[in-house]
Design an enzyme around this catalytic site. Structure first.
Site, PDB file in Angstrom:
ATOM      1  NE  ARG A  72      -2.667   0.338   3.535  1.00 30.45           N
ATOM      2  CZ  ARG A  72      -2.062   0.291   4.489  1.00 30.45           C
ATOM      3  NH1 ARG A  72      -1.540   1.565   4.426  1.00 30.45           N
ATOM      4  NH2 ARG A  72      -2.482  -0.543   5.505  1.00 30.45           N
ATOM      5  CE1 TYR A  82     -17.763  11.052 -15.328  1.00 34.59           C
ATOM      6  CE2 TYR A  82     -16.882  11.125 -12.786  1.00 34.59           C
ATOM      7  CZ  TYR A  82     -17.589  10.189 -14.526  1.00 34.59           C
ATOM      8  OH  TYR A  82     -17.620   8.986 -14.265  1.00 34.59           O
ATOM      9  CG  ASP A 123     -10.263  15.260 -14.267  1.00 34.97           C
ATOM     10  OD1 ASP A 123      -9.729  14.985 -15.319  1.00 34.97           O
ATOM     11  OD2 ASP A 123     -11.511  14.731 -14.238  1.00 34.97           O
ATOM     12  CE  LYS A 132     -13.541   7.107 -17.842  1.00 31.86           C
ATOM     13  NZ  LYS A 132     -14.061   8.578 -17.313  1.00 31.86           N
TER      14      LYS A 132
HETATM   15  C1  LIG Z   1     -14.594   8.998 -16.138  1.00 34.90           C
HETATM   16  C2  LIG Z   1     -13.782  10.487 -15.985  1.00 34.90           C
HETATM   17  C3  LIG Z   1     -13.452  10.242 -14.029  1.00 34.90           C
HETATM   18  C4  LIG Z   1     -14.008   9.962 -13.306  1.00 34.90           C
HETATM   19  O1  LIG Z   1     -12.906   8.422 -13.375  1.00 34.90           O
HETATM   20  P1  LIG Z   1     -12.918   6.631 -12.805  1.00 34.90           P
HETATM   21  O2  LIG Z   1     -11.508   6.249 -13.657  1.00 34.90           O
HETATM   22  O3  LIG Z   1     -13.725   6.394 -14.023  1.00 34.90           O
HETATM   23  O4  LIG Z   1     -13.082   6.730 -11.511  1.00 34.90           O
HETATM   24  C5  LIG Z   1     -13.094  11.541 -13.852  1.00 34.90           C
HETATM   25  N1  LIG Z   1     -13.158  12.615 -14.853  1.00 34.90           N
HETATM   26  C6  LIG Z   1     -13.070  12.783 -15.457  1.00 34.90           C
HETATM   27  C7  LIG Z   1     -13.015  13.424 -16.945  1.00 34.90           C
HETATM   28  C8  LIG Z   1     -13.599  11.471 -16.291  1.00 34.90           C
HETATM   29  O5  LIG Z   1     -14.032  11.152 -17.279  1.00 34.90           O
END
Ligand SMILES: *Cc1c(COP(=O)(O)O)cnc(C)c1O
Length: 387
Positions: A50, A102, A174, A199
């Protein structure tokens, strides 16, 4: 000494890219929870997975290098990364968020962190004057996405960072939609970058992962403490998969963007389409700001069909393109933001920021563009309401 200067090389050779002991060109999957100690207090750099794991560490060094930051952290999901970063704040602190963040980011602030006295306010970060007016004494950070989906609105990261820093705020970006291949928020002024690596970075829709990168030693120490204390770390195998995905990020993104530009042009000329949202189109609201800070418009776009088209039929008619949550994989996906990705945002807020029930979001994949366009074309045609 680094042996390279350029991004595609960094994607492949960045961070810790080989195994020193054997010469293996890939970092091994250290599938272990613990590490033998040679005596009391005599560790070989690792004590418990961890706290630290060599495979995860290779990924963390890689993302820090790609984003131009001080240190990277890998988490079990994008939301786990966001939760760890938001844990930097304390009761009484407020975070400003862009209108189009998001849905999960909105939800974690609205439903979880609010229980601990950390509040948020939706701020129009596209408009720097209005953003500055929202900075009350309790505001400690601004969290932005650019482009922010589903309307692909652009926030000027440099301008917002300058104002934020003058007022003592941390800037969190983000960068999921752009990736460091197309946009690097830290050199533009951000303090922290977060990613849903699920993604584009993973890129194959076979993994859920999150990353965070910070720009200072002080933030690195704090986030390392939070990561180890709260424990939402990425597993060794998933860390390996993510490193593997990142190696091809450049070639994938080039193809994603090539296809997205073609799809955006096609949709903007289509008689059934009322509006296209894509920051790579010159007449898009976010075009100028996005062009200043990113290599191109990326590969996410949204569009609205005209009133005499039935979007329910559209979603049932796509054959190659799949109706699914998520984005950034090799395959093209469509989704319905108001009932799927952004459903956790209350209806009145959705309406106010322009997330209508007629909006369709498209993650343009890396298939042959002719096949993508043919599928869009037949699905739009089928969805026309004949009177
Ligand atoms: C999918 C997404 C998230 C969340 O991420 P997860 O891997 O699904 O927890 C956060 N920000 C954006 C812009 C996203 O597309």
């Amino acid at each position: 000494m680094k042996k390279y200067e350029n991004m595609n090389t960094a994607l492949i050779h960045g961070g810790i890219s080989i195994d020193e002991r054997t010469g293996a060109v890939n970092v091994p999957i250290y599938q272990t929870s613990t590490y033998k100690q040679d005596g009391l207090g005599k560790m070989r750099g690792y004590e418990y997975s961890r706290t630290g794991n060599p495979t995860r560490e290779a990924l963390e060094a890689l993302i820090a290098e790609l984003e131009g930051g001080e240190a990277g952290f890998a988490f079990a999901s994008g939301m786990a990364a966001a939760a760890a970063v938001l844990s930097l704040f304390k009761s009484g602190d407020r975070v400003l968020i862009s209108a189009n963040v998001y849905g999960g980011t909105f939800r974690i602030l609205d439903k979880i962190f609010s229980n601990f006295g950390i509040t948020y306010k939706i701020s129009d970060t596209e408009n720097t004057d209005s953003f500055e007016k929202d900075i009350t004494p309790d505001v400690k950070a601004v969290l932005i996405e650019s482009p922010a989906n589903p309307l692909m609105t652009a926030t000027d990261i440099k301008a917002v960072s300058e104002i934020a820093h003058r007022r003592g705020l941390l800037v969190i970006v983000d960068n999921t939609f752009m990736t460091p291949y197309l946009q690097k928020p830290i050199p533009l002024g951000a303090d922290i970058v977060i990613h849903s690596a699920t993604k584009y970075l993973g890129g194959h829709s076979d993994l859920v992962a999150g990353l965070a990168v910070v720009n200072s030693k002080e933030l690195a120490e704090k986030l390392a403490f939070i990561q180890n204390s709260t424990g939402g770390v990425l597993a060794p195998f998933d860390s390996f998969l993510l490193i593997r995905g990142i190696k091809t990020l450049g070639v994938r993104m080039d193809r994603h963007v090539f296809n997205a530009e073609k799809a955006a042009e096609f949709l903007s000329r289509h008689k059934g389409v009322a509006k296209v949202y894509y920051p790579g189109l010159e007449d898009d609201k976010g075009y100028a700001v996005n062009k200043k800070q990113a290599k191109n418009g990326g590969a996410m776009l949204s569009f609205e069909l005209k009133e005499n088209y039935d979007i329910g039929v559209f979603f049932e008619s796509v054959e190659l393109i799949m109706l699914a949550e998520s984005l950034g994989g090799a395959e093209s996906l469509v989704c319905h933001p108001s009932s799927m990705t952004h459903a956790s945002i209350p209806e009145d807020i959705r309406k106010r920021v322009g997330i209508t029930d007629g909006l369709i979001r498209l993650s343009v994949g890396i298939e042959d563009i002719e096949d993508i366009l043919a599928d869009l074309s037949q699905a739009i045609e089928k969805s026309e309401i004949k009177r």
